[in-house]
Design an enzyme around this catalytic site. Structure first.
Site, PDB file in Angstrom:
ATOM      1  N   GLU A   6       0.836  -1.200   0.000  1.00  0.00           N
ATOM      2  CA  GLU A   6       0.000   0.000   0.000  1.00  0.00           C
ATOM      3  C   GLU A   6       0.870   1.249   0.000  1.00  0.00           C
ATOM      4  OE1 GLU A   6      -3.350   2.277   2.776  1.00  0.00           O
ATOM      5  OE2 GLU A   6      -2.927   0.142   3.084  1.00  0.00           O
ATOM      6  N   ARG A   7       1.906   1.244   0.814  1.00  0.00           N
ATOM      7  CA  ARG A   7       2.779   2.413   0.897  1.00  0.00           C
ATOM      8  C   ARG A   7       3.566   2.619  -0.392  1.00  0.00           C
ATOM      9  NH1 ARG A   7       3.854   0.483   7.080  1.00  0.00           N
ATOM     10  NH2 ARG A   7       2.012   1.565   7.914  1.00  0.00           N
ATOM     11  N   GLY A  55      -2.324   5.528   4.800  1.00  0.00           N
ATOM     12  CA  GLY A  55      -1.305   4.488   4.639  1.00  0.00           C
ATOM     13  C   GLY A  55      -0.339   4.432   5.808  1.00  0.00           C
TER      14      GLY A  55
END
Length: 380
Positions: free
Chosen positions: A245-246, A366
């Site tokens: 996600e990051r 995030g």
């Protein structure tokens, strides 16, 4: 000139061309309207699915494209370049689908992934609560066993894709403990009794991306909707998936920096003040020289991270470094470049204003950038 990453190949070039045409034709012309209604049209999800732009990194047996992270990165980059940020593909395909693919049973995968790839199912993940953000161990939403079901009660907020979601992965406590082993992830179909949506929230930026409150009033779901082979694995699942996600947020940041510099250079060469283009002024050249250098470093760092991640070599601290540094630079470049537009930069009709306002959330979701620095610090 648009950057072409060293990990690109002919197939990814073709995908980039397809994605670019889709975002320019189907999304960009609707962005103003979507911003006013605070969500995209439901039909655009189906259109993306029909073109094969959803689930590109999922196995073909579940309706996916059989690709890898690079395919998701290409779509994200082209979405930013087209100035069409509202359709939540990066979250839907690059993040949520991989929770199901990594931890779901074959039955769960067959039940949900094909619909996610076709656009028939829009997905969201519900972690944040009104009183709990980055501290995921502090969530209060509960899932209590009753017969063959879980009964889920609680509230979530700031949930992207929440307004249109058909399926929500809910982080909930399945035991009375206070630690990480009390958290599980349970899939909830939004047509179940007791599920309701709250406000579609007004945000500083990303106005066309729906973000809303979700409420679970004793929602019953079968225990077979639990993700993973046992309860209490949710925190581990979240920590394992968050680096991707990051990295997706980092991809968007690098592409946004590039687009910001491109628009500002073009404007500076056209806009005149005191009888000459503002590009001729030393301050303008200095500011753009810095921004363009940041752009080069951003792509270099990002390309290295994407290559590592594709090869299964990206570690958690490096993903955190990418997320915090690239999003910080995205905000800095957007702010510095908006200043060069003068009063026009503050007008919402100019793309630079949207790039500026949309960028701010990148340092928050995030995992906040402060949390990223904690992760990095612990690794030293």
């Amino acid at each position: 000139m648009a950057h072409r990453s060293p990990w690109m190949n002919e197939d990814l070039d073709a995908l980039a061309d397809l994605a670019r045409r889709f975002f320019e034709k189907e999304c960009a012309p609707n962005e103003d309207r979507w911003g006013r209604q605070h969500h995209v049209d439901r039909e655009v999800w189906k259109a993306a699915g029909e073109l094969g732009l959803l689930g590109l990194s999922l196995p073909e047996e579940y309706g996916g494209g059989g690709g890898d992270f690079r395919h998701e990165a290409v779509v994200t980059i082209e979405q930013v370049r087209a100035l069409s940020p509202s359709l939540g593909i990066p979250l839907h395909s690059g993040i949520i689908s991989h929770y199901i693919n990594a931890y779901g049973t074959d039955e769960q995968k067959q039940q949900w992934l094909p619909g996610m790839c076709s656009g028939d199912i829009v997905a969201a993940i519900a972690m944040t609560e009104p009183g709990t953000g980055s501290d995921l161990q502090g969530i209060k939403t509960k899932a209590v066993k009753d017969g063959d079901d879980y009964v889920i009660s609680g509230a979530k907020t700031f949930i992207s894709n929440g307004f249109l979601a058909d399926l929500v992965l809910v982080a909930a406590k399945t035991s009375e403990g206070k630690g990480a082993d009390a958290v599980s992830i349970i899939a909830v179909e939004t047509n179940r009794a007791g599920f309701r949506r709250g406000r579609n929230l007004e945000k500083v930026g990303q106005h066309g991306q729906d973000t809303c409150e979700l409420f679970f009033d004793d929602v019953r779901v079968p225990q077979s909707n639990l993700l993973g082979f046992a309860e209490g694995l949710g925190f581990m699942q979240l920590m394992t998936q968050l680096p991707q996600e990051r990295l997706i947020l980092s991809v968007a940041a690098a592409a946004a920096i590039e687009k910001t510099v491109e628009l500002t250079v073009a404007y500076a060469k056209e806009r005149e003040a005191f009888g000459k283009p503002i590009f001729k002024f030393q301050n303008t050249q200095f500011e753009l020289a810095e921004a363009d250098t940041i752009k080069t470093i951003a792509w270099t760092f990002l390309d290295d991270c994407v290559t590592k991640h594709t090869n299964g070599e990206l570690d958690i601290p490096t993903a955190a470094k990418a997320k915090w540094w690239l999003t910080e630079q995205q905000c800095k470049v957007a702010d510095d470049c908006l200043q060069l537009f003068g009063g026009y930069g503050y007008m919402a009709e100019y793309p630079i204003s949207r790039l500026w306002s949309d960028s701010r959330i990148q340092k928050i979701y995030g995992g906040t950038n402060e949390i990223m620095k904690m992760i990095i610090g612990r690794s030293l």
